[in-house]
Structure formats: structure tokens, C-alpha cells
Design a protein around this motif. Sequence first.
Motif, PDB file in Angstrom:
ATOM      1  N   LEU A   1      13.405 -38.535  65.480  1.00 33.75           N
ATOM      2  CA  LEU A   1      13.319 -37.397  66.198  1.00 33.75           C
ATOM      3  C   LEU A   1      13.891 -37.659  67.598  1.00 33.75           C
ATOM      4  O   LEU A   1      13.220 -37.791  68.626  1.00 33.75           O
ATOM      5  N   PRO A   2      15.043 -37.659  67.852  1.00 30.83           N
ATOM      6  CA  PRO A   2      15.752 -38.254  69.041  1.00 30.83           C
ATOM      7  C   PRO A   2      15.640 -37.139  70.412  1.00 30.83           C
ATOM      8  O   PRO A   2      15.895 -37.192  71.358  1.00 30.83           O
ATOM      9  N   ASP A   3      15.209 -35.877  69.855  1.00 34.17           N
ATOM     10  CA  ASP A   3      15.026 -34.844  70.948  1.00 34.17           C
ATOM     11  C   ASP A   3      13.691 -34.817  71.362  1.00 34.17           C
ATOM     12  O   ASP A   3      13.370 -33.919  72.128  1.00 34.17           O
ATOM     13  N   ALA A   4      12.740 -35.246  70.680  1.00 37.99           N
ATOM     14  CA  ALA A   4      11.291 -35.327  71.024  1.00 37.99           C
ATOM     15  C   ALA A   4      11.048 -36.316  72.049  1.00 37.99           C
ATOM     16  O   ALA A   4      11.618 -37.048  72.423  1.00 37.99           O
ATOM     17  N   VAL A   5       9.851 -35.743  72.850  1.00 37.26           N
ATOM     18  CA  VAL A   5       9.052 -36.663  73.806  1.00 37.26           C
ATOM     19  C   VAL A   5       8.279 -37.525  73.196  1.00 37.26           C
ATOM     20  O   VAL A   5       7.258 -36.845  72.433  1.00 37.26           O
ATOM     21  N   ILE A   6       8.495 -38.737  72.960  1.00 31.22           N
ATOM     22  CA  ILE A   6       7.563 -39.716  72.389  1.00 31.22           C
ATOM     23  C   ILE A   6       6.786 -40.626  73.433  1.00 31.22           C
ATOM     24  O   ILE A   6       7.625 -41.222  74.279  1.00 31.22           O
ATOM     25  N   ARG A   7       5.728 -40.637  73.114  1.00 30.53           N
ATOM     26  CA  ARG A   7       4.949 -41.799  73.847  1.00 30.53           C
ATOM     27  C   ARG A   7       4.103 -42.605  72.892  1.00 30.53           C
ATOM     28  O   ARG A   7       3.769 -42.150  71.903  1.00 30.53           O
ATOM     29  N   SER A   8       3.693 -43.941  73.286  1.00 33.84           N
ATOM     30  CA  SER A   8       3.177 -44.830  72.254  1.00 33.84           C
ATOM     31  C   SER A   8       1.712 -45.143  72.809  1.00 33.84           C
ATOM     32  O   SER A   8       1.533 -45.378  74.093  1.00 33.84           O
ATOM     33  N   HIS A   9       0.960 -45.606  71.929  1.00 31.69           N
ATOM     34  CA  HIS A   9      -0.339 -46.544  72.406  1.00 31.69           C
ATOM     35  C   HIS A   9      -0.478 -47.654  71.226  1.00 31.69           C
ATOM     36  O   HIS A   9      -0.010 -47.715  70.265  1.00 31.69           O
TER      37      HIS A   9
END
Length: 414
Positions: A78-86
Motif C-alpha cells: 500500500l504505497p499510498d497509505a499512511v502506515i505507522r507501526s508498533h
Amino acid sequence: MTGFVDRRRAAQLMKRAGIAALVLCAPEAFHYATGASIGPAGLFRRAGAGFVVIPARQGLPIGVVVADFNAGQLQLALPDAVIRSHPIWIEFATFDASRPAQGLARRIVAGFGSSGWTPAITRPATFELANSVHELKQILTGFGLERATIGVDLDFVPAADFSAMQALLPGCTMVDGSTVLDRLRAVKSPREIDLLQQGIILSEAGLERLQVDAMAGMRQADLIALYRQGVATAAAGLSHPVATAEYVTLGARLKSTDVKAMPGDPLKCDMVCTVGGYASDMSRNFTFGPPSAEQAELHAIAERTFDDGLASLVPGTTLAQVHRVATDSLARQGLRTYRRGHFGHGVGQSVFSEQWPFIAADSDVVIEAGMVLAFEIPLYIDRLASFNLEDQFLITPDGPVAMNRLPRRLERIG
């Protein structure tokens, strides 16, 4: 890889429900929205393994919170998504193969450092809800939704987790978004329809194998094995994962699964084939040798009722009307006290093949083009036969189109 969400339809449904975004955390909903797996943290089936934010404003991207172990995969998908991780419990590092003189352990340790980890940092035993909700809050804030009304899939979220989420997101008003999600998923995308069609193709291949090779003297497990072999052969080379579930009834009365099939035994094969996470559902009926006159009559009743109900399975009709038509058909044929809870259901991605909406007496759902519905007439009569006649249909503007090709008649085997 992308998700299956129709953003335009999602926006319409959210506007109608008065919510500014859907926040989804069930593993199945995560895959539906992203097209990717939530990862191993989702196996715990608790809120916080991952989140997907689908804003009502179509100009905003989808936001994703995912375990750090899976973040790279999601970024590629998903290159256009805003991705954050935990962080979750799995430790991993980047290996530097360009400096062999430094030694293996030293290069692995350097890989940990390059990812931001230090010896002072410890990982949780599984994952911490507070960590993933913190990242969710950052996405909501970035979208201007930190004080918005958001719809959460509360049909999945444990009560304790929901209370914690409310405390960690005090600015948001969280309401149940499950109905919006259900209505969104009820109309399928072309890729979803293709997966559901694939499931029927494979399931019918399994039933054809069973029909050819089944013999009296086989146990229930042997019959299921034939079906699975047929599915596996037909699925060879398919890129999607395939799984099956079999709901088989052998004999006129309840039998032990070790009892062998005898001449005259009826056999109900209600089969689920899941392709790429999408479960297709169908059922066919057999007898070992010629059926009795009563068994043949029972199946004929099911066939006539199926035809009557199918004629009403068209856009603009409520599912309650379909249920009433089937019930009335059975009554005309003498089964006036028959009270089936539903005559079918939606299909799609779920932990079970039966998915909302249901063809039930109290359903006000209006049939729409793009729905995929499993329509079924089950007649379970102890000491005679358990039969279920079930096909899967794509609803088009012109009416239902069967995904099945096998005839609906009662077949002889063995």
C-alpha cells in the motif's frame, strides 16, 4: 496488492451513519481494507494487533497501524497509505552482507541498531494495546479526526479493549461501525467475485471426484477425503491459499463418523471452499444407489421450493420477501409448519462461510446488484434424509446468475 473497499460507497454509508471514519481491527476486516494480512499478532484476536482507518473524505488516504514486523510488507503493498507501526514480541534485524570482516554477530547487532533498537529496549510478550492506539491517534490527528465520531467494528472488539481505547482516545466519539462495514462488504468488487467464483469451481471439482469414486462401505472421512483430493487437484498452480470445510451428513439417522455407508443411505454434502480468504458455499445431495420413493419426493420438494424462491431473488426485492416465498412454497407442498430461520446468506471474507445479510423473515435488506448470495433449501428429516440444496449467485441488474454448473438434482453414487 490493494484492498477491496469501494471508497465512494464507503463515503456514502458513513455519511448516512453520521461518522467521519471507520476504524477496523478484526483480522478479516484488516485484510478486506488492505488486501494484506494483519500478521501474526492478529492470531491473538484482540484489538490492537492492527488498525485500518478509512476516512469518509475520499481525498484522504487509508491509514494503517500494523506490527513493526509486518510494516515493510504493508508499505510495499500500500504505497499510498499512511502506515505507522508498533512493536510486537518478534525480534528482527537487517543483515549487512557487505562487511564480512566484521563477523556475523557484530553485523546482526548493527542491524538491530539501524532499526532504532538499543539493548535498553524490551519487547512485549505479545503486543500492547496502548502502543498501537498511540499510533492510531497519530493517524487520526494527521487526518484531522482527533475529535471526530468514528465507527469501530464492535462486533469484534472485546469489551475491555474498547474501554481502554476510549480512555486512550478521549477526543473521539466511538460508535458501532459494524453495520456500516457489513453493508459495505455486502456489495462485492470484481476481484472478490472472482475469488468467490474460484471457490465454487474448486468445490464442484471436489464433488465430482466424490461422485465418481464414492462407494458403499466408505466412512464419512473417506468421502471427505475424496472431495479434498478433487479440490486439491483442481487448485494445483493457483496462487491463492485454498482451504475447505465440509458439513457432511451420511445416512437417514445420525451415525458415528466411523460407520460405513450402506446401500440406500442418503448423503448431504454442504461444502465450503475458501480461496484467498473468501469462503464460497454450496450443497448437493446423493444417495448410495436408488433413492427411496420418500427420499425422491423430499428432494423434489426442495427443488420446487428452490425454483420458486430463486424467481424472487432479484434487485429491489427484500430478503424477507424471498424468505416468505420459500416458506409459502413449502406450505403449498404440505410442509405448513416448516419454520427455517434463514434460506441463505451473504458470502465473503469471514471466520465462517455465512455472512450478513441473511435471507430471513425479519430482514429489510433490499437486494442490490453486486451482491453474492448463497441461496439454500435445507430439509433435515430424521429417519428419512438430511438434504440441503444450495447454490451461490451473483446478483446482476437483470437478476441472479448462478456461479454453479452442477445440476441440482438428487444424484446416485456408489
